[in-house]
Design a protein around this motif. Structure first.
Motif, PDB file in Angstrom:
ATOM      1  N   MET A   1       0.702  -1.181  -0.177  1.00 30.73           N
ATOM      2  CA  MET A   1      -0.023   0.039   0.077  1.00 30.73           C
ATOM      3  C   MET A   1       0.815   1.241   0.042  1.00 30.73           C
ATOM      4  SD  MET A   1      -1.315   2.476   2.124  1.00 30.73           S
ATOM      5  CE  MET A   1      -1.155   2.166   3.796  1.00 30.73           C
ATOM      6  N   ASP A   2       0.663   2.168  -0.940  1.00 33.55           N
ATOM      7  CA  ASP A   2       1.345   3.702  -1.064  1.00 33.55           C
ATOM      8  C   ASP A   2       0.034   4.658  -0.560  1.00 33.55           C
ATOM      9  OD1 ASP A   2       2.412   5.715  -1.566  1.00 33.55           O
ATOM     10  OD2 ASP A   2       3.591   5.076  -3.502  1.00 33.55           O
ATOM     11  N   LEU A   3       0.307   4.872   0.553  1.00 30.73           N
ATOM     12  CA  LEU A   3      -0.337   5.912   1.054  1.00 30.73           C
ATOM     13  C   LEU A   3      -0.503   7.214   0.377  1.00 30.73           C
ATOM     14  CD1 LEU A   3      -2.524   6.533   3.269  1.00 30.73           C
ATOM     15  CD2 LEU A   3      -0.562   7.389   4.771  1.00 30.73           C
ATOM     16  N   SER A   4       0.585   7.565  -0.199  1.00 31.05           N
ATOM     17  CA  SER A   4       0.564   8.890  -1.150  1.00 31.05           C
ATOM     18  C   SER A   4      -0.353   8.615  -2.394  1.00 31.05           C
ATOM     19  CB  SER A   4       2.124   9.137  -1.681  1.00 31.05           C
ATOM     20  OG  SER A   4       2.880   9.261  -0.700  1.00 31.05           O
ATOM     21  N   VAL A   5      -0.510   7.646  -2.891  1.00 29.99           N
ATOM     22  CA  VAL A   5      -1.021   7.326  -4.049  1.00 29.99           C
ATOM     23  C   VAL A   5      -2.591   7.143  -3.530  1.00 29.99           C
ATOM     24  CG1 VAL A   5      -1.814   5.738  -5.984  1.00 29.99           C
ATOM     25  CG2 VAL A   5       0.873   6.347  -5.578  1.00 29.99           C
ATOM     26  N   GLU A   6      -2.820   6.403  -2.486  1.00 33.63           N
ATOM     27  CA  GLU A   6      -4.280   6.161  -2.017  1.00 33.63           C
ATOM     28  C   GLU A   6      -4.844   7.434  -1.434  1.00 33.63           C
ATOM     29  OE1 GLU A   6      -5.809   3.157  -2.030  1.00 33.63           O
ATOM     30  OE2 GLU A   6      -4.031   1.896  -2.442  1.00 33.63           O
ATOM     31  N   SER A 192       4.472   8.767   5.348  1.00 36.82           N
ATOM     32  CA  SER A 192       4.491   7.526   4.567  1.00 36.82           C
ATOM     33  C   SER A 192       6.077   7.331   4.178  1.00 36.82           C
ATOM     34  CB  SER A 192       3.909   7.988   2.984  1.00 36.82           C
ATOM     35  OG  SER A 192       3.971   6.428   2.296  1.00 36.82           O
ATOM     36  N   GLN A 193       6.690   6.444   5.052  1.00 36.80           N
ATOM     37  CA  GLN A 193       7.905   5.864   5.037  1.00 36.80           C
ATOM     38  C   GLN A 193       7.778   4.519   5.229  1.00 36.80           C
ATOM     39  OE1 GLN A 193      10.139   7.823   8.382  1.00 36.80           O
ATOM     40  NE2 GLN A 193       9.980   9.905   7.421  1.00 36.80           N
ATOM     41  N   ALA A 194       8.430   3.922   3.765  1.00 38.33           N
ATOM     42  CA  ALA A 194       8.572   2.781   3.799  1.00 38.33           C
ATOM     43  C   ALA A 194       9.388   1.832   4.757  1.00 38.33           C
ATOM     44  CB  ALA A 194       9.224   2.304   2.252  1.00 38.33           C
ATOM     45  N   GLU A 206       7.557  -0.268   8.207  1.00 38.29           N
ATOM     46  CA  GLU A 206       6.719   0.749   7.650  1.00 38.29           C
ATOM     47  C   GLU A 206       6.005   1.518   8.494  1.00 38.29           C
ATOM     48  OE1 GLU A 206       4.767  -0.261   3.328  1.00 38.29           O
ATOM     49  OE2 GLU A 206       3.380  -0.782   5.093  1.00 38.29           O
ATOM     50  N   GLN A 208       2.924   4.469   7.982  1.00 38.66           N
ATOM     51  CA  GLN A 208       2.197   5.179   7.234  1.00 38.66           C
ATOM     52  C   GLN A 208       1.152   5.505   7.898  1.00 38.66           C
ATOM     53  OE1 GLN A 208       2.721   4.186   2.542  1.00 38.66           O
ATOM     54  NE2 GLN A 208       2.063   2.239   3.716  1.00 38.66           N
TER      55      GLN A 208
END
Length: 273
Positions: A1-6, A192-194, A206, A208
């Motif tokens: 899950m990429d919180l930025s894109v979501e 949002s840091q992987a 991770e 987020q």
């Protein structure tokens, strides 16, 4: 899950034409939460002053529609925010600049709404050792400007500029070092840091979560200091709870005082069509 894109997909522009060639502009984002019957519903979250400064009964939400050829179309739809007598239809937090209203969104947007569980809780900052100097990101529509013709929000980044930043009951807002403009108000602020290694942890994890929403900017002698004021996500959770239960408990947080400066709304001006 990429919180930025979501969150990009869940963030929308809010506007209301004022009839003189100008429009009031703000930012909102969609949360999915359970209604009184347990069924999922879509809730629009923004800063309270964004809706309060819209005198008309309807606002426009800037939805985006994906086309079969891979392109996107900007397709704003109206949502009723005031009743026939001019009374507000949204729910406002009693002490913080947060508003929430249940809406019927197009199916793709209802699916894109962010789960309530992604909002930071009381112990999120402490658990993840978040503090001054950490980078966070913010989404919004500065002066009504979108990232492209499809109406996607603009992603900005800044560092936490205050200390301490928690708990929310004592420090209901925190500062973020980035340029704020009219139209940014109500936009989500998130981390949002992987990979992030906490003190004493053997492995990076991770991190987020949605930290809160942008509500104001700091000014001194009418000069913007390029510092945003972020209201903690705790108050978003409380505002959503108030939709169904006006007697739901809320946090009585302290009122911040900015010595020598003022906390100015990030949505005081109007943008031309």
């Amino acid at each position: 899950m990429d919180l930025s894109v979501e969150l990009i997909h869940a963030t929308v522009q809010l506007e209301q034409p004022l009839g003189d060639g100008t429009r009031t502009v703000g930012t909102g984002f969609l949360i999915t939460s359970a209604g009184p019957d347990g069924a999922p519903r879509t809730v629009l979250v923004t800063a309270n002053h964004v809706l309060a400064k819209m005198p008309g009964a309807e606002a426009r939400i800037g939805y985006r529609i994906a086309n079969p050829d891979g392109s996107w179309s900007y397709s704003p739809q109206t949502v009723r925010i005031r009743d026939a007598g001019g009374g507000k239809l949204w729910t406002a937090h009693p002490s913080r600049d947060v508003a929430a209203i249940s809406i019927t969104a197009p199916e793709p947007f209802a699916k894109a709404a962010i789960p309530l569980s992604w909002l930071a809780e009381d112990d999120t900052f402490k658990t993840n050792q978040v503090g001054a100097g950490d980078e966070m990101m913010a989404l919004g529509f500065p002066r009504g400007l979108a990232a492209n013709q499809a109406g996607f929000p603009i992603l900005r980044a800044g560092r936490v500029a205050s200390f301490p930043v928690a708990p929310a009951k004592v420090f209901p807002t925190f500062l973020l070092d980035f340029s704020v403009f009219p139209g940014n108000s109500g936009g989500p602020v998130f981390m949002s840091q992987a990979a992030r290694r906490r003190l004493g942890a053997s492995e990076a994890t991770e991190v987020q979560f949605i930290a809160g929403l942008l509500t104001q900017q700091v000014e001194l002698n009418s000069e913007r200091l390029e510092i945003g004021i972020v209201t903690h996500a705790k108050f978003i959770r409380e505002t959503i709870a108030l939709i169904d239960n006006p007697a739901a408990p809320v946090t009585q947080a302290r009122t911040e005082v900015f010595a020598g400066a003022k906390a100015a709304s990030a949505e005081e001006a109007v943008a031309r069509d």
